[in-house]
Design a protein around this motif. Structure first.
Motif, PDB file in Angstrom:
ATOM      1  N   MET A   1      49.545  21.575  29.619  1.00 49.51           N
ATOM      2  CA  MET A   1      49.890  20.271  29.706  1.00 49.51           C
ATOM      3  C   MET A   1      51.275  20.643  30.034  1.00 49.51           C
ATOM      4  O   MET A   1      51.841  21.253  28.646  1.00 49.51           O
ATOM      5  CB  MET A   1      49.390  19.403  28.381  1.00 49.51           C
ATOM      6  N   ALA A   2      52.163  20.077  31.244  1.00 52.55           N
ATOM      7  CA  ALA A   2      53.718  19.772  30.620  1.00 52.55           C
ATOM      8  C   ALA A   2      54.210  19.504  29.822  1.00 52.55           C
ATOM      9  O   ALA A   2      55.981  20.173  29.296  1.00 52.55           O
ATOM     10  CB  ALA A   2      54.211  19.108  31.803  1.00 52.55           C
ATOM     11  N   GLU A   3      53.222  18.441  29.099  1.00 49.66           N
ATOM     12  CA  GLU A   3      54.658  18.459  27.816  1.00 49.66           C
ATOM     13  C   GLU A   3      55.008  18.994  26.543  1.00 49.66           C
ATOM     14  O   GLU A   3      55.545  18.633  24.914  1.00 49.66           O
ATOM     15  CB  GLU A   3      54.103  16.550  26.949  1.00 49.66           C
ATOM     16  N   ALA A   4      53.703  20.198  26.682  1.00 44.96           N
ATOM     17  CA  ALA A   4      53.558  21.121  25.376  1.00 44.96           C
ATOM     18  C   ALA A   4      55.112  21.566  25.019  1.00 44.96           C
ATOM     19  O   ALA A   4      55.047  22.705  24.539  1.00 44.96           O
ATOM     20  CB  ALA A   4      52.658  21.947  25.683  1.00 44.96           C
ATOM     21  N   VAL A   5      56.036  21.704  26.844  1.00 46.10           N
ATOM     22  CA  VAL A   5      56.431  23.160  26.827  1.00 46.10           C
ATOM     23  C   VAL A   5      57.990  21.839  27.229  1.00 46.10           C
ATOM     24  O   VAL A   5      57.379  21.090  28.677  1.00 46.10           O
ATOM     25  CB  VAL A   5      56.143  24.043  27.723  1.00 46.10           C
ATOM     26  N   VAL A   6      59.054  22.341  26.809  1.00 45.34           N
ATOM     27  CA  VAL A   6      59.726  21.187  26.721  1.00 45.34           C
ATOM     28  C   VAL A   6      61.215  22.669  26.725  1.00 45.34           C
ATOM     29  O   VAL A   6      61.184  23.686  25.444  1.00 45.34           O
ATOM     30  CB  VAL A   6      60.205  20.608  25.824  1.00 45.34           C
ATOM     31  N   LEU A   7      62.121  21.931  27.999  1.00 42.30           N
ATOM     32  CA  LEU A   7      63.620  23.505  27.774  1.00 42.30           C
ATOM     33  C   LEU A   7      64.456  21.914  27.550  1.00 42.30           C
ATOM     34  O   LEU A   7      64.805  21.664  28.220  1.00 42.30           O
ATOM     35  CB  LEU A   7      63.574  24.045  29.346  1.00 42.30           C
ATOM     36  N   LEU A   8      65.390  22.493  26.561  1.00 43.64           N
ATOM     37  CA  LEU A   8      66.700  21.831  25.910  1.00 43.64           C
ATOM     38  C   LEU A   8      67.546  22.603  26.826  1.00 43.64           C
ATOM     39  O   LEU A   8      67.988  23.850  25.857  1.00 43.64           O
ATOM     40  CB  LEU A   8      67.111  21.899  24.753  1.00 43.64           C
ATOM     41  N   ASP A   9      68.619  22.051  27.819  1.00 42.45           N
ATOM     42  CA  ASP A   9      69.039  23.001  28.992  1.00 42.45           C
ATOM     43  C   ASP A   9      70.472  22.031  29.143  1.00 42.45           C
ATOM     44  O   ASP A   9      70.777  20.970  28.964  1.00 42.45           O
ATOM     45  CB  ASP A   9      68.172  23.441  30.015  1.00 42.45           C
ATOM     46  N   LEU A  10      71.255  22.841  29.412  1.00 38.62           N
ATOM     47  CA  LEU A  10      72.540  22.288  30.547  1.00 38.62           C
ATOM     48  C   LEU A  10      72.238  23.061  31.531  1.00 38.62           C
ATOM     49  O   LEU A  10      72.415  23.876  31.995  1.00 38.62           O
ATOM     50  CB  LEU A  10      73.553  22.823  29.900  1.00 38.62           C
ATOM     51  N   TRP A  11      72.333  22.150  33.102  1.00 35.84           N
ATOM     52  CA  TRP A  11      72.218  22.526  34.701  1.00 35.84           C
ATOM     53  C   TRP A  11      73.102  23.827  34.578  1.00 35.84           C
ATOM     54  O   TRP A  11      72.544  24.510  35.429  1.00 35.84           O
ATOM     55  CB  TRP A  11      72.071  21.331  35.254  1.00 35.84           C
ATOM     56  N   VAL A  12      74.277  23.787  34.236  1.00 29.63           N
ATOM     57  CA  VAL A  12      75.256  24.705  34.523  1.00 29.63           C
ATOM     58  C   VAL A  12      75.232  26.199  33.783  1.00 29.63           C
ATOM     59  O   VAL A  12      75.533  26.784  34.242  1.00 29.63           O
ATOM     60  CB  VAL A  12      76.472  24.186  34.683  1.00 29.63           C
TER      61      VAL A  12
ATOM     62  N   GLU B   1      58.540  32.043  37.878  1.00 28.15           N
ATOM     63  CA  GLU B   1      58.008  33.080  37.988  1.00 28.15           C
ATOM     64  C   GLU B   1      56.627  33.344  37.233  1.00 28.15           C
ATOM     65  O   GLU B   1      56.299  34.104  37.777  1.00 28.15           O
ATOM     66  CB  GLU B   1      58.702  34.215  37.338  1.00 28.15           C
ATOM     67  N   LYS B   2      55.997  32.784  36.205  1.00 28.09           N
ATOM     68  CA  LYS B   2      54.934  32.783  35.284  1.00 28.09           C
ATOM     69  C   LYS B   2      54.680  31.388  35.961  1.00 28.09           C
ATOM     70  O   LYS B   2      53.195  30.924  35.567  1.00 28.09           O
ATOM     71  CB  LYS B   2      55.180  32.444  34.456  1.00 28.09           C
ATOM     72  N   GLY B   3      55.288  30.460  36.479  1.00 33.89           N
ATOM     73  CA  GLY B   3      54.426  29.368  36.709  1.00 33.89           C
ATOM     74  C   GLY B   3      54.127  28.107  36.186  1.00 33.89           C
ATOM     75  O   GLY B   3      52.959  27.508  35.482  1.00 33.89           O
ATOM     76  N   VAL B   4      54.870  27.903  35.085  1.00 34.75           N
ATOM     77  CA  VAL B   4      54.670  26.873  34.280  1.00 34.75           C
ATOM     78  C   VAL B   4      55.280  25.920  33.624  1.00 34.75           C
ATOM     79  O   VAL B   4      56.737  25.713  34.704  1.00 34.75           O
ATOM     80  CB  VAL B   4      55.720  28.118  32.368  1.00 34.75           C
ATOM     81  N   ALA B   5      54.440  24.564  34.239  1.00 33.36           N
ATOM     82  CA  ALA B   5      54.921  23.385  34.050  1.00 33.36           C
ATOM     83  C   ALA B   5      55.842  23.078  32.569  1.00 33.36           C
ATOM     84  O   ALA B   5      55.104  23.046  31.435  1.00 33.36           O
ATOM     85  CB  ALA B   5      54.195  22.369  34.553  1.00 33.36           C
ATOM     86  N   TYR B   6      57.012  22.414  32.859  1.00 33.19           N
ATOM     87  CA  TYR B   6      57.707  22.121  32.047  1.00 33.19           C
ATOM     88  C   TYR B   6      58.683  20.813  31.857  1.00 33.19           C
ATOM     89  O   TYR B   6      58.666  20.689  32.908  1.00 33.19           O
ATOM     90  CB  TYR B   6      58.247  23.496  31.418  1.00 33.19           C
ATOM     91  N   GLU B   7      58.882  19.999  30.720  1.00 35.62           N
ATOM     92  CA  GLU B   7      59.416  19.278  30.772  1.00 35.62           C
ATOM     93  C   GLU B   7      61.191  19.643  30.379  1.00 35.62           C
ATOM     94  O   GLU B   7      61.419  20.175  29.406  1.00 35.62           O
ATOM     95  CB  GLU B   7      59.232  17.838  29.747  1.00 35.62           C
ATOM     96  N   TYR B   8      61.881  19.565  31.098  1.00 37.22           N
ATOM     97  CA  TYR B   8      63.783  19.521  31.299  1.00 37.22           C
ATOM     98  C   TYR B   8      63.728  18.389  31.224  1.00 37.22           C
ATOM     99  O   TYR B   8      64.043  17.670  31.561  1.00 37.22           O
ATOM    100  CB  TYR B   8      63.630  20.513  33.442  1.00 37.22           C
ATOM    101  N   LYS B   9      65.419  18.870  29.352  1.00 39.98           N
ATOM    102  CA  LYS B   9      66.028  17.855  28.632  1.00 39.98           C
ATOM    103  C   LYS B   9      67.484  17.987  28.404  1.00 39.98           C
ATOM    104  O   LYS B   9      67.481  18.848  28.160  1.00 39.98           O
ATOM    105  CB  LYS B   9      65.538  17.836  27.407  1.00 39.98           C
ATOM    106  N   GLU B  10      68.286  17.490  30.094  1.00 37.16           N
ATOM    107  CA  GLU B  10      69.340  18.063  29.861  1.00 37.16           C
ATOM    108  C   GLU B  10      70.240  17.418  28.349  1.00 37.16           C
ATOM    109  O   GLU B  10      70.061  16.170  28.230  1.00 37.16           O
ATOM    110  CB  GLU B  10      70.323  17.187  31.288  1.00 37.16           C
ATOM    111  N   GLN B  11      70.984  18.482  28.258  1.00 35.22           N
ATOM    112  CA  GLN B  11      72.252  17.956  26.749  1.00 35.22           C
ATOM    113  C   GLN B  11      73.358  17.870  26.994  1.00 35.22           C
ATOM    114  O   GLN B  11      73.265  18.092  27.733  1.00 35.22           O
ATOM    115  CB  GLN B  11      71.297  19.227  25.665  1.00 35.22           C
TER     116      GLN B  11
END
Lengths: 252, 247
Positions: free
Chosen positions: A1-12, A25-35
């Motif tokens: 499930m994509a919603e089980a993996v979330v990445l808090l990040d900054l694009w740059v 690389e691992k083919g893991v679906a995740y939700e990206y959250k720009e901070q």
């Protein structure tokens, strides 16, 4: 499930990019959250109360902090995908050593401090008098290597340039004639270093040297990495990076 | 479980320094895993030819040689020991999230706590007061994690019922807290302010393998006093102070 993996990040962020590359690389679906690092979210403060920094990977509600720790975590959890660390214990130790070396040397080029200014820059209007983005920058946070190339003059500048070229040469020697740092397989050390490649253009322009002349194998390696979709998707255009830094620091 | 053949002592050689907490980490880890090894004492200020060959990038200690191949940095060495001898007592936890948590706090130990403790030793006056405050801030964070709801809440050790990776990393070095308290006449680990951390450290230092690894406190006190004197004397010997402070 994509919603089980979330990445808090900054694009740059090169540190965030490491995580994005590993997940891809691992083919893991995740939700990206720009901070927004100028106004840190309750989620970020809760996920990383000690350092309050990105990236943070939240997996099934549990936070993992620090980019190379996250990359190792991704490798251990999604172990059926291609391994990021080699199987041989000695090769693993060497990969950890070089990952740590890259962290120590590249982090000191003030990238983490520049996050604040990139963030401000993208939220503000770009105008001629360089407004709040530049003014918010705190001069006493400058340190070492890359940023010294555009901050220092004369002898100090030469010293910074010499140190930076030395780092490149050490990495060049370690890479040697291998396709990737780990050999034939793209992995941990490549992931640790490749997000810093778009910054080379800025360093060489300010430093007055050519990365290709000093470390041609490293440049060729960078191009090889860019052929991978996981890398090309997160790679910043080097000229764009330069223009942003030029704006923030006001160098010629 | 496969029966591994006995390891010849010549397979493992540790280059270290008697007062170096990172060397102690590796010695303790080897002892806990029941791995025989040879030891070579090095002078950190006068690196031997062997050290320069095996660690040309940093020229520092410890260096573990496995069949002549160097493994550098204590934390990386601990990982290497687990990877190479997985059937001997594990140092790191098996769950990936627990491993990530242990790694996070091991970085905290080296990047935040150790420099703060070193600053207490190498500073004076207001600078020292600020350094002491910083140590307290860092200990407060660890105290929280040992409490209810913390990452290690309810545990005797960071590793659980037995000492593990994070205990080794934090514990080998925490003895400097008591040494600096005496030499610098400051209060660092107040048992009232940090009851859990204090209890953990006491239990850690009570372990047989730890007692066999860490030098006697009077030796450490003498060493710290000597280095502090040299630092206050200034000049070339200040480098010795930096070395001691960062251990």
């Amino acid at each position: 499930m994509a919603e089980a993996v979330v990445l808090l990040d900054l694009w740059v962020s090169p540190f965030g990019q490491r995580c994005r590359i590993a997940l891809a690389e691992k083919g893991v679906a995740y939700e990206y959250k720009e901070q927004d690092l100028d106004n840190k979210s309750p989620l970020l403060l809760q996920a990383n109360p000690v350092h309050k920094k990105i990236p943070v990977l939240i997996h099934d509600g549990k936070p993992v902090c620090e980019s190379l720790i996250i990359v190792q975590y991704i490798d251990e959890v999604w172990s059926d995908g291609a391994p990021l660390l080699p199987a041989d214990p000695y090769a693993r130790a060497q990969a950890r050593f070089w990952g740590d070396f890259i962290d120590k040397k590249m982090e000191r080029s003030c990238i983490s401090n520049l996050h604040m200014n990139f963030q401000s820059l993208f939220r503000c209007e770009l105008n001629a008098n360089k407004s709040s983005a530049f003014c918010s920058f705190s001069m006493d946070q400058i340190y070492e290597y890359g940023t010294r190339l555009w901050k220092l003059k004369g002898e100090a500048h030469q010293e910074a340039k010499k140190e930076f070229i030395e780092i490149l040469k050490v990495l060049e020697a370690e890479l040697g004639d291998k396709k990737y740092f780990g050999g034939d397989a793209f992995g941990y050390v490549d992931i640790a270093l490749v997000p810093f490649c778009p910054w080379f253009y800025t360093f060489e322009t300010c430093g007055g040297f050519s990365v290709e002349a000093e470390a041609p194998k490293l440049v060729a390696w960078g191009k090889r990495c860019l052929e991978r979709e996981s890398v090309s998707k997160v790679f910043d255009d080097p000229v764009k990076v330069y223009e942003i830094l030029k704006q923030v620091y006001g160098f010629e | 479980m496969d029966q591994q053949p006995p390891i010849p002592p010549s397979d493992l050689k540790l280059l270290g320094s008697w007062a170096d907490s990172h060397t102690h980490r590796v010695q303790l880890a080897l002892k806990l895993k029941g791995l025989p090894f040879q030891y070579q004492e090095e002078d950190p200020l006068r690196p031997s030819a062997a050290l320069l060959i095996h660690n040309p990038v940093y020229k520092n200690l410890p260096v573990l040689l496995h069949r002549g191949c160097p493994v550098l940095h204590s934390i990386i060495i601990l990982h290497f020991l687990d990877d190479t001898w997985p059937h001997h007592r594990s140092l790191l936890p098996s769950d990936p999230f627990d491993r990530a948590t242990a790694r996070f706090w091991s970085h905290f130990a080296d990047d935040k706590l150790a420099p703060a403790v070193a600053a207490v030793f190498s500073s004076e006056g207001d600078g020292q007061k600020a350094a002491v405050d910083q140590v307290h801030q860092n200990l407060k964070l660890l105290e929280l994690e040992l409490g209810d709801g913390g990452a290690f809440g309810g545990r005797r050790f960071f590793g659980g019922d037995e000492i593990g990776f994070l205990d080794i990393v934090l514990g080998c070095g925490s003895y400097w807290l008591a040494v600096f308290e005496e030499v610098m006449e400051v209060k660092l680990v107040d048992p009232e302010a940090f009851p859990r951390f204090h209890a953990w450290l006491r239990d850690f230092e009570d372990q047989r393998e730890v007692k066999e690894t860490i030098p006697a406190i009077d030796k450490l006190l003498e060493y710290a006093r000597t280095v502090r004197q040299m630092m206050l004397g200034g000049g070339a010997t200040a480098a010795a102070g930096d070395n001691a402070a960062s251990n």
